[in-house]
Design a protein around this motif. Sequence first.
Motif, PDB file in Angstrom:
ATOM      1  N   ARG A  30       0.827  -1.212   0.000  1.00 48.23           N
ATOM      2  CA  ARG A  30       0.000   0.000   0.000  1.00 48.23           C
ATOM      3  C   ARG A  30       0.862   1.263   0.000  1.00 48.23           C
ATOM      4  NH1 ARG A  30      -1.835   4.315   0.116  1.00 48.23           N
ATOM      5  NH2 ARG A  30      -3.874   5.054   0.873  1.00 48.23           N
ATOM      6  N   PRO A  70       0.489   3.106  -3.968  1.00 54.69           N
ATOM      7  CA  PRO A  70      -0.843   3.535  -3.511  1.00 54.69           C
ATOM      8  C   PRO A  70      -1.861   3.668  -4.633  1.00 54.69           C
ATOM      9  CG  PRO A  70       0.712   5.369  -3.480  1.00 54.69           C
ATOM     10  CD  PRO A  70       1.517   4.141  -3.732  1.00 54.69           C
ATOM     11  N   PHE A  79      -2.565  -0.544  -5.559  1.00 53.32           N
ATOM     12  CA  PHE A  79      -2.986  -1.488  -4.532  1.00 53.32           C
ATOM     13  C   PHE A  79      -4.457  -1.269  -4.173  1.00 53.32           C
ATOM     14  CE2 PHE A  79      -3.621  -2.423   0.008  1.00 53.32           C
ATOM     15  CZ  PHE A  79      -3.219  -3.751   0.058  1.00 53.32           C
ATOM     16  N   CYS A 124      -7.891  -3.215  -1.810  1.00 56.73           N
ATOM     17  CA  CYS A 124      -8.416  -4.258  -0.922  1.00 56.73           C
ATOM     18  C   CYS A 124      -9.790  -4.703  -1.399  1.00 56.73           C
ATOM     19  CB  CYS A 124      -8.552  -3.740   0.505  1.00 56.73           C
ATOM     20  SG  CYS A 124      -7.016  -3.243   1.297  1.00 56.73           S
ATOM     21  N   LEU A 131      -5.457   0.120   5.963  1.00 59.41           N
ATOM     22  CA  LEU A 131      -4.777   0.121   4.668  1.00 59.41           C
ATOM     23  C   LEU A 131      -5.378   1.161   3.730  1.00 59.41           C
ATOM     24  CD1 LEU A 131      -4.438  -3.735   4.211  1.00 59.41           C
ATOM     25  CD2 LEU A 131      -2.546  -2.139   4.544  1.00 59.41           C
ATOM     26  N   GLU A 132      -6.689   1.213   3.661  1.00 59.00           N
ATOM     27  CA  GLU A 132      -7.326   2.144   2.724  1.00 59.00           C
ATOM     28  C   GLU A 132      -7.108   3.593   3.141  1.00 59.00           C
ATOM     29  OE1 GLU A 132     -10.826  -0.719   0.889  1.00 59.00           O
ATOM     30  OE2 GLU A 132     -11.354   0.682   2.512  1.00 59.00           O
TER      31      GLU A 132
END
Length: 368
Positions: free
Chosen positions: A319, A323, A326, A328, A345-346
């Motif tokens: 991530r 960025p 990537f 999820c 992560l987000e």
Amino acid sequence: MDRVRTGLERLVAAPRTGRERVGLVTNPTGVLPDLTPAAPALLAAGTRVTTLFGPEHGLRGTAQAGGGEAAAADPVTGLPVADTYGRTGAELDALVAASGVEALVFDMADVGARFYTYVWTMCDLMGSAARLGLPFTVLDRPNPIGGAVAEGPVLDPAFASFVGRAALPLRHGLTPGEIALSANRATGAALEVVPMEGWRREWHFDRTGLPWVMPSANMPTLDTALVYPGTGLLEGVNAAEGRGTTRPFELVGAPYADGRLAAALNGLGLPGVRFRDTSFTPAYGRHAGVPVRGVQLHVTDRAAFRPVLTGVSLLHELRTLYPDDFACDPFLDLLWGSGSLRAHLEAGRDPRGLCPPPGPPEGDLLYD
């Protein structure tokens, strides 16, 4: 080397005298040390096995993840085979009831990660047994990655699914029999666990003296099982987790990754593991036929290695470095057992603080 005696071996050596019709829940891992499968072994010992029940991947292990095998007769014993995969509740009860069995026996290996599904097939069938008034027996087997350490978050019950039914850490440190005992507080089945003899919690599978049989198509070796509680999390993001290679879950990568990934991961100084820059092309699975760049995990110290922290660190570096590429999937929430990892992560936040320090397993422990 001392050798562990599994629950199956102990039951075959001292068979029951009852003549009830027994349903055996098993797969290729249900074998004696000489590799005789559980069904013919129990039949030869006088157990009246009348139906075989297969889990995800099937009785014979021919199906990939997310699939079972079509119902058929077992080519070894001629017994009818019932596919349990995807069946729960009333549908699973009906499948068991239609078989006419009077007792259920479970014998298959786990790999020590909460999102591996065989123990949840066990628990679902324990529920059916309780509702149908059938006794349920678990023939215990080792946790192949050891039972001295638990690591990772405990499942939030709001995120319970077939990749996690009970509030266990991600690396739980338990055996199937121990999980059954804990889960049965809620299930209320007439449960018996036939424990192993000679297993020690600190042992990895290659210390048991037992033959390794692939638990599923993408779990070929003990090395795979060691890393799986961490790199299995990659099934919830848009990276390749190594399916379609000879080193699933040890090889991970993505079309958007480059050589910075290995350097960044090695720079973290994670305990017990090193990362080798590599490229590979998955033959099937995510990014099948597409060359990807990534890393191979090399576990250098099993005792120090923290698979869950390693997996979370890998996701964080993907991530951070990439960025714009990537991403999820909500499936990550089910694998992790809550929405916290995906949210971190987000948002670009470091998720490594979500990994509590490893500690001893908790529950109905059968072994020292």
